[in-house]
Write a protein that holds these residues in place. Structure first.
Motif, PDB file in Angstrom:
ATOM      1  N   SER A 270      -2.038   4.650 -11.929  1.00 39.03           N
ATOM      2  CA  SER A 270      -3.167   3.806 -12.311  1.00 39.03           C
ATOM      3  C   SER A 270      -2.616   2.593 -13.067  1.00 39.03           C
ATOM      4  CB  SER A 270      -4.138   4.577 -13.212  1.00 39.03           C
ATOM      5  OG  SER A 270      -3.534   4.816 -14.482  1.00 39.03           O
ATOM      6  N   ASP A 271      -3.423   1.556 -13.140  1.00 42.85           N
ATOM      7  CA  ASP A 271      -2.993   0.342 -13.823  1.00 42.85           C
ATOM      8  C   ASP A 271      -2.654   0.627 -15.290  1.00 42.85           C
ATOM      9  OD1 ASP A 271      -2.795  -2.618 -13.185  1.00 42.85           O
ATOM     10  OD2 ASP A 271      -3.963  -2.698 -15.024  1.00 42.85           O
TER      11      ASP A 271
ATOM     12  N   ALA B  94      -3.550   6.283  -9.302  1.00 44.36           N
ATOM     13  CA  ALA B  94      -4.700   5.541  -8.779  1.00 44.36           C
ATOM     14  C   ALA B  94      -5.599   6.472  -7.965  1.00 44.36           C
ATOM     15  CB  ALA B  94      -4.224   4.371  -7.926  1.00 44.36           C
ATOM     16  N   ARG B  95      -4.976   7.394  -7.227  1.00 43.98           N
ATOM     17  CA  ARG B  95      -5.710   8.452  -6.530  1.00 43.98           C
ATOM     18  C   ARG B  95      -5.278   9.770  -7.157  1.00 43.98           C
ATOM     19  NH1 ARG B  95      -4.228   4.821  -2.430  1.00 43.98           N
ATOM     20  NH2 ARG B  95      -5.953   4.086  -1.166  1.00 43.98           N
ATOM     21  N   ASN B  96      -6.241  10.572  -7.535  1.00 41.67           N
ATOM     22  CA  ASN B  96      -5.930  11.813  -8.242  1.00 41.67           C
ATOM     23  C   ASN B  96      -5.073  12.740  -7.386  1.00 41.67           C
ATOM     24  OD1 ASN B  96      -7.328  11.178 -10.593  1.00 41.67           O
ATOM     25  ND2 ASN B  96      -9.277  11.907  -9.754  1.00 41.67           N
TER      26      ASN B  96
ATOM     27  N   GLU C 145       0.817  -1.209   0.000  1.00 46.30           N
ATOM     28  CA  GLU C 145       0.000   0.000   0.000  1.00 46.30           C
ATOM     29  C   GLU C 145       0.855   1.266   0.000  1.00 46.30           C
ATOM     30  OE1 GLU C 145      -2.842  -0.040   3.128  1.00 46.30           O
ATOM     31  OE2 GLU C 145      -3.885  -1.810   2.379  1.00 46.30           O
ATOM     32  N   GLU C 146       0.268   2.325  -0.555  1.00 48.55           N
ATOM     33  CA  GLU C 146       0.939   3.629  -0.558  1.00 48.55           C
ATOM     34  C   GLU C 146       1.189   4.096   0.869  1.00 48.55           C
ATOM     35  OE1 GLU C 146      -1.278   5.570  -4.469  1.00 48.55           O
ATOM     36  OE2 GLU C 146      -2.094   5.916  -2.472  1.00 48.55           O
ATOM     37  N   ASP C 147       2.328   4.744   1.068  1.00 52.27           N
ATOM     38  CA  ASP C 147       2.622   5.398   2.338  1.00 52.27           C
ATOM     39  C   ASP C 147       2.809   6.883   2.023  1.00 52.27           C
ATOM     40  OD1 ASP C 147       3.661   6.483   4.653  1.00 52.27           O
ATOM     41  OD2 ASP C 147       5.020   4.818   5.070  1.00 52.27           O
TER      42      ASP C 147
END
Length: 214
Positions: free
Chosen positions: A59-60, A196-198, A48-50
């Motif tokens: 994004s994929d 993946a998250r803007n 997971e992102e930290d």
């Protein structure tokens, strides 16, 4: 007197506790990777992102596009270095397997689960690299400096220039265009990477060769 004796009970420092928690978390992750059926340790998000480490996964679709670009640029049997771009490393391993060699240079030691391909990397010490990472030994270096500052870009650029035979693919904020040209001689591409998250900052890709990103 009783209070004095109570003070003698050993207390773990917050730093030690944090280190222990991190160790147990890594251990759980390793065991989880071994035991969970169908789990792909190379899928984006498996680690997971930290945000405290300024981590934002692509994004994929973006990771796939950048991985494909790196493969084409490196050529058959080529060597690819991923500097602070773990999601591209993961996509390379997931999609392309053994058509080339790849390594991941990362500050986050959770990525040590990838074994010998993981190289601990701190941009503050850009040339503090293992002896077996020979200068100009990678066909392409793809990098995403963790911070949008000229200092971070300049130091990461030292690493990139040490590793690459010539080709550079840089992903960073659009506001770094001038500094990217200054330190690496790269130009902006038409392709716009997504996360993946803007993110609030506009992101772009920069290259110093004829790429497929235009």
């Amino acid at each position: 007197k009783m209070d004095d004796e109570g003070d003698d009970i050993p207390q773990l420092s917050s730093h030690t506790l944090a280190a222990l928690q991190e160790f147990y978390l890594e251990q759980q992750q390793r065991e989880g990777m071994k035991t969970s059926q169908g789990f792909n340790q190379y899928s984006i998000g498996s680690i997971e992102e930290d945000w405290q480490l300024s981590q934002f996964w692509y994004s994929d679709e973006t990771a796939s596009r950048l991985a494909n670009e790196a493969v084409v640029a490196a050529g058959k049997g080529g060597r690819i270095a991923c500097v602070s771009v773990p999601s591209v490393y993961q996509k390379l391993k997931e999609q392309h397997g053994k058509a080339f060699s790849v390594c991941i240079l990362e500050y986050d030691r959770r990525f040590s689960v990838y074994g010998e391909e993981f190289i601990f990397y701190d941009y503050n010490h850009p040339l503090n690299l293992p002896e077996n990472l020979l200068p100009h030994s990678f066909d392409i270096v793809i990098a995403d400096p963790p911070y949008l500052s000229e200092e971070c870009l300049q130091k990461t650029a030292e690493t990139i220039k040490y590793l690459t035979k010539g080709k550079i693919l840089l992903c960073t904020g659009a506001i770094m265009e001038e500094q990217a040209a200054k330190h690496l001689g790269v130009k902006i591409c038409k392709f716009i990477p997504k996360h993946a998250r803007n993110l609030a900052n506009e992101f772009r890709c920069f290259v110093n060769y004829a790429s497929g990103l235009d």
